[in-house]
Design an enzyme around this catalytic site. Structure first.
Site, mmCIF file in Angstrom:
data_model
loop_
_atom_site.group_PDB
_atom_site.id
_atom_site.type_symbol
_atom_site.label_atom_id
_atom_site.label_comp_id
_atom_site.label_asym_id
_atom_site.label_seq_id
_atom_site.Cartn_x
_atom_site.Cartn_y
_atom_site.Cartn_z
ATOM 1 N N ILE A 156 1.553 -4.043 10.801
ATOM 2 C CA ILE A 156 2.709 -3.404 10.170
ATOM 3 C C ILE A 156 2.535 -1.885 10.199
ATOM 4 O O ILE A 156 3.518 -1.146 10.332
ATOM 5 C CB ILE A 156 2.857 -3.896 8.707
ATOM 6 C CG1 ILE A 156 2.911 -5.428 8.639
ATOM 7 C CG2 ILE A 156 4.063 -3.264 8.044
ATOM 8 C CD1 ILE A 156 4.000 -6.093 9.414
ATOM 9 N N GLY A 201 -6.958 -16.249 2.923
ATOM 10 C CA GLY A 201 -6.745 -17.600 3.419
ATOM 11 C C GLY A 201 -6.394 -18.639 2.383
ATOM 12 O O GLY A 201 -6.363 -19.829 2.696
ATOM 13 N N ASN A 259 -1.687 -0.650 -4.908
ATOM 14 C CA ASN A 259 -2.585 -0.533 -3.763
ATOM 15 C C ASN A 259 -2.293 0.819 -3.121
ATOM 16 O O ASN A 259 -1.141 1.160 -2.873
ATOM 17 C CB ASN A 259 -2.294 -1.698 -2.817
ATOM 18 C CG ASN A 259 -3.182 -1.723 -1.590
ATOM 19 O OD1 ASN A 259 -2.920 -1.030 -0.599
ATOM 20 N ND2 ASN A 259 -4.231 -2.524 -1.629
ATOM 21 N N GLY A 271 -4.535 -15.491 6.683
ATOM 22 C CA GLY A 271 -4.104 -16.884 6.634
ATOM 23 C C GLY A 271 -5.278 -17.850 6.562
ATOM 24 O O GLY A 271 -6.435 -17.434 6.522
ATOM 25 N N GLY A 324 0.795 -1.219 0.000
ATOM 26 C CA GLY A 324 0.000 0.000 0.000
ATOM 27 C C GLY A 324 0.834 1.278 0.000
ATOM 28 O O GLY A 324 1.676 1.464 0.872
ATOM 29 N N CYS A 353 -8.572 2.042 6.380
ATOM 30 C CA CYS A 353 -7.746 3.025 7.068
ATOM 31 C C CYS A 353 -8.656 4.045 7.732
ATOM 32 O O CYS A 353 -9.726 4.351 7.225
ATOM 33 C CB CYS A 353 -6.852 3.781 6.089
ATOM 34 S SG CYS A 353 -5.978 2.699 4.964
ATOM 35 N N GLY A 407 -2.023 -13.904 -0.145
ATOM 36 C CA GLY A 407 -1.276 -13.075 0.795
ATOM 37 C C GLY A 407 -0.327 -13.873 1.658
ATOM 38 O O GLY A 407 0.816 -14.158 1.282
HETATM 39 C C1 FMN Z 1 1.741 -8.391 6.724
HETATM 40 C C2 FMN Z 1 0.583 -7.972 5.896
HETATM 41 C C3 FMN Z 1 0.568 -6.708 5.312
HETATM 42 C C4 FMN Z 1 -0.507 -6.285 4.538
HETATM 43 N N1 FMN Z 1 -0.488 -5.043 3.953
HETATM 44 C C5 FMN Z 1 -1.542 -4.658 3.179
HETATM 45 C C6 FMN Z 1 -1.542 -3.406 2.496
HETATM 46 O O1 FMN Z 1 -0.568 -2.656 2.552
HETATM 47 N N2 FMN Z 1 -2.644 -3.054 1.772
HETATM 48 C C7 FMN Z 1 -3.721 -3.885 1.659
HETATM 49 O O2 FMN Z 1 -4.700 -3.538 0.992
HETATM 50 N N3 FMN Z 1 -3.734 -5.093 2.253
HETATM 51 C C8 FMN Z 1 -2.680 -5.497 2.999
HETATM 52 N N4 FMN Z 1 -2.697 -6.742 3.592
HETATM 53 C C9 FMN Z 1 -3.870 -7.612 3.404
HETATM 54 C C10 FMN Z 1 -3.632 -8.662 2.309
HETATM 55 O O3 FMN Z 1 -3.419 -8.056 1.081
HETATM 56 C C11 FMN Z 1 -4.827 -9.639 2.245
HETATM 57 O O4 FMN Z 1 -5.984 -8.904 1.937
HETATM 58 C C12 FMN Z 1 -5.051 -10.385 3.544
HETATM 59 O O5 FMN Z 1 -3.820 -10.720 4.139
HETATM 60 C C13 FMN Z 1 -5.902 -11.642 3.370
HETATM 61 O O6 FMN Z 1 -5.300 -12.575 2.509
HETATM 62 P P1 FMN Z 1 -4.402 -13.800 3.022
HETATM 63 O O7 FMN Z 1 -5.206 -14.546 4.042
HETATM 64 O O8 FMN Z 1 -4.118 -14.597 1.784
HETATM 65 O O9 FMN Z 1 -3.178 -13.222 3.626
HETATM 66 C C14 FMN Z 1 -1.601 -7.166 4.358
HETATM 67 C C15 FMN Z 1 -1.586 -8.433 4.934
HETATM 68 C C16 FMN Z 1 -0.510 -8.858 5.682
HETATM 69 C C17 FMN Z 1 -0.545 -10.230 6.277
#
Ligand code: FMN
Ligand code: FAD
Ligand code: FAD
Ligand code: FMN
Ligand code: FES
Ligand code: FES
Lengths: 313, 271, 313, 271
Positions: free
Chosen positions: A77, A250, A105, A223, A52, A136, A271
């Site tokens: 983060i 997930g 993003n 996750g 982002g 946000c 992610g």
């Molecule tokens: C460490 C971390 C940082 C993330 N930073 C952002 C971000 O900067 N902008 C955003 O839209 N989503 C961010 N996400 C969300 C992911 O893009 C995603 O929507 C979310 O983790 C769910 O998917 P997953 O279960 O496959 O991780 C972040 C997720 C994680 C785990």
């Protein structure tokens, strides 16, 4: 004798944007593509959504920034990023060389912030779409998240819409009573596609220290444990709007990719799996090809939205 | 950086908490440098989800034809408990080698002080071997709560380092903090000294106070909870001094784990 | 030499109600206590919350009623139950014989239903508290769940409050934008304690059949994957109200029990773990005693709400 | 009902999909009846979360001093795939015995027809042994897609049952549905017959049509996804005819898995 297998067509369209396949890297989990490209060739993927970006660089939250949970993790983060200017100068040139869709993003803490980042990127070649992270706080409006209030979501989406002619995706936040309302607000404000979902709020406690594990008390849950919630929310979004959808949350095996697509996602973003398995998305593309061949699926788009519902839905 | 499925060669239990796992992999061993680490997946299932960071402890086999490496693990939670039950021939997913390595002293004449506490000993057998091979005089200061918490003493001794022990309870070596014999040693030392430390943060800070006061170069190896180990999650950051007087976060998994102590800000600045 | 260990005091108070220890069985996961008592002595537990009771018997949903998810499960049982009358006649006499708190979980599809069940149980000895399950659609008001709208939650709680003088617990539903609002509505309407949380909505797809796994398309997500969400929501409820709290969601080991209590739960309820480990709650009580002894905790109530927060919270 | 940690004695692979796991436990074996099942935990971790229901297939050791039991498993998903990798001496958590058992024929003179498809064969070796020991004449009708899908034929033969095979592709026995030889057999049969079936629902329904048309008693063993296996989750229900003409849900794990086919409503009634 089975027919000689034709090469399945993995291309998908997200509105006007064509992806070579539906597997993308989710924002915040692969930085700007530098490190992850040692584990998976970006040319092989449908797209990458970069960490982002905000108008100015942001340091992010004080550690401790992660906690493990049963089958998942929390992060806080704090949207640490190098800022849109450094992104354009230092990271984008490299990303342009890949044969993949690059999605920026973007986020801010005021409506103008969002519009500013969108406008800055609008001129840049090699940015194929913008994705608004609306999880946000709106600082001018008492800190309530843009993503939880339909009126605010409409405003921030409209402002970004006015600032760019690139495809505009809005990434919906979970943790709302009616995600369909938010989806429609984004649609009405001119979004071209919706991504669902961002992390949901979670918390873990360090009992020995009688303190939250994270410095920020709670954080974003991601996750495998998030999967059923993400699938359900995508289903609700699908019921609410005809926009193209991107499924997120997930994903830990091919079946999860297919589940999102069956519900109605044209593409998916991976992610957390990139953390514990950095070569994961490349494997997904290979397995997707194999799955199509085995199931006589000529074009993966056949799967999108093919879910059959019982009467009454 | 390698993504590999490696075979466990052996598991050796040192005491109720600590154990050494040897892996077979000439390829990883050939690439590994002292101070670097690997991310080990402790299960194929989703819980625990994340890989665990572990330092390279020793390289196995002849210098010119490495056959594998070992890690030294302290059982502290779920992941390390699963690891403690590993059996030889089990296969584990590993990312390695990761992060920065210890750098040799800038002066080839320097003697080296290696200061370690608890499982912070892990990276030092490899480092000591390299330093001794390069002709440096090496003294290892090993601290722990009790004699049982002193790790790698025999290995470091075998490699040719001088070994100084310290325990909180006096059950072995000096009765007190490991920084006390260090200070004493530095008082007597003639010639240049480079200091390396790894262990609990208060220990590393105390070593840093001592090194700074004497103007000695000091490299530390830091730890933080890590989700990825490859630089993409931004979970493992520490505040680091910038040249312009400001500070920024750096990633322990990429810009570290080895840092010049000079650059670190031990007391987290206000945001 | 360590002091000879005193017997730690595990009793906790939930408002005026004293439990012998904080470990309870959650509604819908142990029926009316018959079967589970073969695996754990109910006398050993703080309490049992029985399967949600309605005025009339309810058959529940058509199968398939469960789906497994990564680290959790979905259910759509549809609140099958024998009805309050059969409960009182067939099940309560047996439950009265145990030395444990019996909590009747109740629900309806109109405000009057809730009041009716509450009134019926108000006369019954051996029912120590009522717990309102408000994750049900209000049929008279367009099917919106009682638990997602503060005004409706207030009405249904007030009605139950008027119908009973027994301790009244309201079991909050997740899936709302601001759970604190709901918590305050329940408090204002006269709830004595709040339980948090019920299941959150989730979905899984059977890709081969292109159908949802559950007959009802989506269902309630429970089990370990829910833990961080439940802990966070309990934290938000705690910030919103001074009422005693009962923590629920994803408990899979003693540390999870302790985490809920540190945040502010006076007691906890264990749900899904009873399915895959029917002796689980007995083990939790044993381990809790051991933990107290090892950590010099004389009374487990010391732990309740002992969480230390960073400045700003 | 017992909650036990049992030791796997052996794992025998029948073909690429099916295998037999033998457990050591005289206690469980002594309590188990044909038709009953157990819930097996396939991992100590949280994924897969739920135990898997499996029928008792055979009891091991002498009748008067059972030493264990076996289950016959078809690999269909994550849990059974994990089970297919089990090693002898592994310990697994088990709840057993659960559910209702097959009942003997009400007439001691009856001959018995056991009709099974695919892994639905699993409970029949145990049942056949009991029926034969009680002096019944037993015929086993085993159906499957191909010869490879016919299970327990040798076991049933060894126990003294007459075995009739049927495959969809004709690769073994009758070319066609297993109900065809059953029907043929019943046409020829003299004296009372009790029918037992377990397998795919369409097969059990077809058997039921045949048994009903002839007024023969018929017991079926049903399956459903189960979360608990002990009756508390209400996930495993089937619609069952009530005496008053209405219907209600009954739990396969408690009121079943064995039901009188008479009581079942194959076509789910409208709610
Ligand atoms: C460490 C971390 C940082 C993330 N930073 C952002 C971000 O900067 N902008 C955003 O839209 N989503 C961010 N996400 C969300 C992911 O893009 C995603 O929507 C979310 O983790 C769910 O998917 P997953 O279960 O496959 O991780 C972040 C997720 C994680 C785990
Ligand atoms: C670069 C580096 C090198 C390391 N080298 C070694 C070594 O050689 N030997 C050794 O025994 N330990 C080492 N550690 C610490 C080790 O990674 C942790 O003790 C381990 O991850 C704990 O896992 P657990 O599942 O047992 O504990 P849990 O408490 O169950 O872990 C929960 C989560 O917190 C993280 N975590 C907990 N403690 C730490 C910690 N101290 N550092 C980093 N993450 C932590 C885990 O990775 C996991 O994500 C190192 C850490 C880093 C960052
Ligand atoms: C009373 C009873 C006895 C059984 N006996 C046997 C036996 O002897 N041998 C054998 O191979 N199989 C038997 N089954 C079926 C067996 O339980 C399932 O095949 C198995 O649970 C599938 O698990 P999985 O993880 O491999 O599949 P997955 O599809 O990954 O399972 C996902 C979930 O669905 C459930 N599930 C999937 N299919 C079934 C099914 N057909 N029946 C019940 N639950 C299912 C699983 O338990 C799990 O909760 C029996 C089922 C029941 C109810
Ligand atoms: C199969 C099933 C049935 C349930 N039935 C009820 C119910 O009748 N009333 C209720 O308030 N909660 C019910 N719940 C929710 C649980 O009481 C609990 O709030 C939830 O499962 C979260 O806890 P857990 O993760 O420990 O299971 C049910 C949960 C499950 C899994
Ligand atoms: S551990 Fe992910 S950036 Fe360092
Ligand atoms: S499986 Fe839980 S009631 Fe039958």
């Amino acid at each position: 004798m089975p027919e000689p297998t034709r090469n399945p067509d993995l291309t998908v369209k997200v509105g006007s944007l064509a992806l070579s396949n539906p597997v993308m890297l989710a924002s915040g989990t692969v930085g700007y593509g530098d490190e992850i490209s040692k584990f998976v060739s970006l040319d092989k993927l449908g797209g990458i959504v970069v960490k982002g970006l905000s108008l100015e660089p942001v340091r992010g939250n004080r550690p401790r920034r992660i906690a493990e949970t049963p089958g998942g993790m929390l992060n806080s983060i704090g949207l640490q990023n190098i800022g849109v200017e450094a992104f354009v100068e230092e990271k984008l040139p490299k990303l342009r060389q890949y044969d993949t869709c690059v999605v920026a993003n973007i986020w801010g803490t005021t409506v103008d912030d969002y519009a500013g980042v969108a406008a800055r990127l609008d001129r840049e070649e090699g940015v194929h779409a913008l994705e608004l992270n609306v999880s946000c706080p709106n600082i001018k409006e008492g800190g309530i998240s843009f993503g939880t209030d339909a009126r605010q979501l409409h405003r921030v989406t409209s402002a970004a819409r006015a600032a760019t002619s690139k495809p505009l995706w809005v990434k919906l936040a979970p943790g709302v009573t009616d995600i369909g309302l938010l989806a429609r607000a984004a649609e009405e404000a001119g979004a071209d596609a919706l991504s669902a979902i961002n992390t949901i709020r979670g918390m873990m406690v360090d009992v020995a220290r009688r303190e939250p594990v994270l410095s920020t008390v709670f954080g974003g849950y991601s996750g495998p444990g998030l999967l059923p919630v993400a699938l359900y929310l995508l289903f609700e979004v699908k019921r609410a709007t005809p926009l193209p959808l991107i499924g997120i949350g997930g994903i830990n095996e091919l079946d999860h990719v297919l589940q999102f697509m069956t519900i109605g996602a044209s593409a998916v973003q991976v992610g957390t799996a990139n953390f514990y398995n950095p070569g994961f998305t490349g494997k997904m593309v290979d397995e997707l090809i194999e799955w199509c061949a085995q199931h006589d699926v000529d074009s993966i788009e056949e799967l999108v939205g093919s879910l059959q519902l019982p009467a009454g839905f | 950086m390698l993504e590999k499925r490696l075979v466990v060669d052996s598991v050796r239990h040192l005491n109720a908490r600590c154990f050494v796992v040897a892996f077979r992999s000439g390829e990883v061993a050939a690439a590994a440098r002292a101070g670097q680490f690997l991310m080990v997946s402790v299960t194929d299932a989703i819980d625990p989800l994340l890989r665990r960071p572990m330092a390279f402890c020793e390289l196995l086999g002849p210098v010119t034809a490495r056959t594998g490496f070992s890690i030294l693990v302290e059982r502290t939670g779920r992941g390390t408990t699963l690891m403690s039950r590993l059996q030889p021939e089990t296969e584990l997913e590993v990312l390695a080698p990761l992060g920065t390595a210890f750098r040799p002293p800038s002066d080839a004449e320097d003697q080296c002080c290696l200061v370690m506490g608890g499982v912070g000993s892990a990276p030092f057998p490899l480092l000591a071997g390299d330093l001794i091979a390069a002709g440096h005089d090496v003294t290892a200061f090993i601290g722990g709560r009790t004699a049982d918490h002193l790790l790698c003493a025999d290995d470091l001794d075998r490699l040719g380092a001088r070994v100084v022990l310290a325990t909180d309870d006096g059950s072995a070596g000096h009765h007190g903090l490991v920084t006390e014999p260090l200070q004493h040693h530095l008082d007597e030392a003639t010639g240049g000294v480079t200091v390396y430390s790894c262990g609990p943060t208060p220990m590393m800070r105390a070593v840093d106070d001592i090194a700074r006061a004497r103007g000695l170069p000091h490299q530390v190896s830091l730890e933080a909870p890590m989700a990825c180990g490859i630089g993409v999650c931004l979970s493992c950051v520490v505040p680091v001094q910038e040249a312009d007087g400001g500070w920024s976060y750096q990633r322990i998994c990429r810009e570290g784990p080895v840092f010049d102590a000079d650059s670190l800000i031990w007391e987290h600045p206000d945001a």
